[in-house]
Scaffold this motif. Structure first.
Motif, mmCIF file in Angstrom:
data_model
loop_
_atom_site.group_PDB
_atom_site.id
_atom_site.type_symbol
_atom_site.label_atom_id
_atom_site.label_comp_id
_atom_site.label_asym_id
_atom_site.label_seq_id
_atom_site.Cartn_x
_atom_site.Cartn_y
_atom_site.Cartn_z
ATOM 1 N N MET A 1 0.843 -1.177 0.000
ATOM 2 C CA MET A 1 0.000 0.000 0.000
ATOM 3 C C MET A 1 0.883 1.234 0.000
ATOM 4 S SD MET A 1 -2.879 1.008 2.757
ATOM 5 C CE MET A 1 -4.386 1.540 2.059
ATOM 6 N N ALA A 2 0.562 2.215 -0.807
ATOM 7 C CA ALA A 2 1.351 3.441 -0.931
ATOM 8 C C ALA A 2 1.064 4.392 0.235
ATOM 9 C CB ALA A 2 1.016 4.129 -2.245
ATOM 10 N N GLU A 14 5.448 1.919 0.119
ATOM 11 C CA GLU A 14 5.166 1.479 1.477
ATOM 12 C C GLU A 14 6.474 1.344 2.246
ATOM 13 O OE1 GLU A 14 2.979 -2.201 3.819
ATOM 14 O OE2 GLU A 14 3.025 -2.168 1.637
ATOM 15 N N GLY A 15 6.458 1.803 3.492
ATOM 16 C CA GLY A 15 7.632 1.701 4.344
ATOM 17 C C GLY A 15 8.581 2.882 4.248
ATOM 18 N N ALA A 16 8.328 3.816 3.324
ATOM 19 C CA ALA A 16 9.198 4.986 3.191
ATOM 20 C C ALA A 16 9.066 5.867 4.433
ATOM 21 C CB ALA A 16 8.835 5.785 1.947
ATOM 22 N N ASN A 17 10.191 6.408 4.907
ATOM 23 C CA ASN A 17 10.176 7.329 6.037
ATOM 24 C C ASN A 17 10.224 8.785 5.592
ATOM 25 O OD1 ASN A 17 10.061 5.460 8.177
ATOM 26 N ND2 ASN A 17 12.231 5.018 7.910
ATOM 27 N N GLY A 23 11.136 15.440 0.465
ATOM 28 C CA GLY A 23 11.997 15.126 1.592
ATOM 29 C C GLY A 23 11.332 15.208 2.950
ATOM 30 N N ALA A 24 10.029 15.506 3.009
ATOM 31 C CA ALA A 24 9.332 15.609 4.291
ATOM 32 C C ALA A 24 9.291 14.258 4.988
ATOM 33 C CB ALA A 24 7.917 16.131 4.070
ATOM 34 N N TYR A 25 9.306 14.274 6.313
ATOM 35 C CA TYR A 25 9.225 13.050 7.100
ATOM 36 C C TYR A 25 7.799 12.509 7.031
ATOM 37 C CZ TYR A 25 9.534 9.842 11.032
ATOM 38 O OH TYR A 25 9.502 8.722 11.820
ATOM 39 N N ILE A 26 7.637 11.258 6.631
ATOM 40 C CA ILE A 26 6.302 10.666 6.515
ATOM 41 C C ILE A 26 6.144 9.446 7.400
ATOM 42 C CG2 ILE A 26 5.829 11.533 4.204
ATOM 43 C CD1 ILE A 26 6.637 8.842 3.076
ATOM 44 N N GLU A 33 -0.164 -0.642 7.567
ATOM 45 C CA GLU A 33 -0.885 -1.750 8.172
ATOM 46 C C GLU A 33 -2.082 -1.271 8.972
ATOM 47 O OE1 GLU A 33 2.653 -1.462 9.164
ATOM 48 O OE2 GLU A 33 3.059 -2.370 7.242
ATOM 49 N N SER A 34 -1.911 -0.183 9.734
ATOM 50 C CA SER A 34 -3.005 0.280 10.582
ATOM 51 C C SER A 34 -3.967 1.159 9.811
ATOM 52 C CB SER A 34 -2.460 1.065 11.781
ATOM 53 O OG SER A 34 -1.929 2.310 11.358
ATOM 54 N N GLY A 35 -3.457 1.923 8.828
ATOM 55 C CA GLY A 35 -4.308 2.831 8.079
ATOM 56 C C GLY A 35 -4.799 4.004 8.907
#
Length: 157
Positions: A1-2, A14-17, A23-26, A33-35
């Motif tokens: 999931m994106a 998915e899994g990107a920080n 470059g913003a923190y995501i 997983e939780s949505g």
């Protein structure tokens, strides 16, 4: 999931920080997983203090705008309790968005009959509802507004 970036809405893997585009923190925006979002909602008091609010209480009174991304103000809410609410960089705006991407008199939220409408006031960067540039648009519950770098959600009961 994106995962969508909270600042620029770029779709990241998915899994990107961090956002690949801006470059913003995501990583703290909720996991795929939780949505769920971890955003707390608040309003700013007269002396500048943050006052936590329950969105159900805000929306029970009518409609509200909630900042979802931009300017470090994620979660700030603005109850729409009158007939007209100005949005802009002017300090006396009902929804004050202090950034150069926002015009002084950017947009206006207006009650017309039983409905709320968002009107662009000739802003330089435009006003968007659900990623479509608008001049005037009737708002529906859950609509995403973009004004400059800010993304807000329109909520109503």
């Amino acid at each position: 999931m994106a995962v969508h970036c909270p600042e620029c809405a770029f779709v990241n893997a998915e899994g990107a920080n961090y956002c690949q585009k801006c470059g913003a923190y995501i990583g703290a925006t909720g996991t795929a997983e939780s949505g769920e979002s971890q955003t707390a909602t608040y309003r700013v008091g007269e002396t500048g203090e943050f006052i936590p609010v329950d969105l159900d209480d805000v929306v029970a009174q009518g409609a509200a705008l909630v900042i979802r991304a931009g300017g470090g103000r994620v979660g700030e809410s603005f109850p729409l309790d009158g007939e007209r609410h100005s949005i802009g960089r002017r300090p006396d705006s009902a929804v004050f968005l202090d950034d150069v991407t926002v015009s002084r008199d950017h947009a206006l939220v207006v009650r017309r009959g039983a409905d709320w409408h968002l009107d662009d006031l000739g802003s330089l960067n435009g006003t968007y509802v659900n990623r479509q540039r608008i001049e005037s648009q009737r708002l529906a519950d859950g609509d995403e507004l973009q004004i400059g770098k800010y993304k807000l959600t329109f909520l109503t009961r």
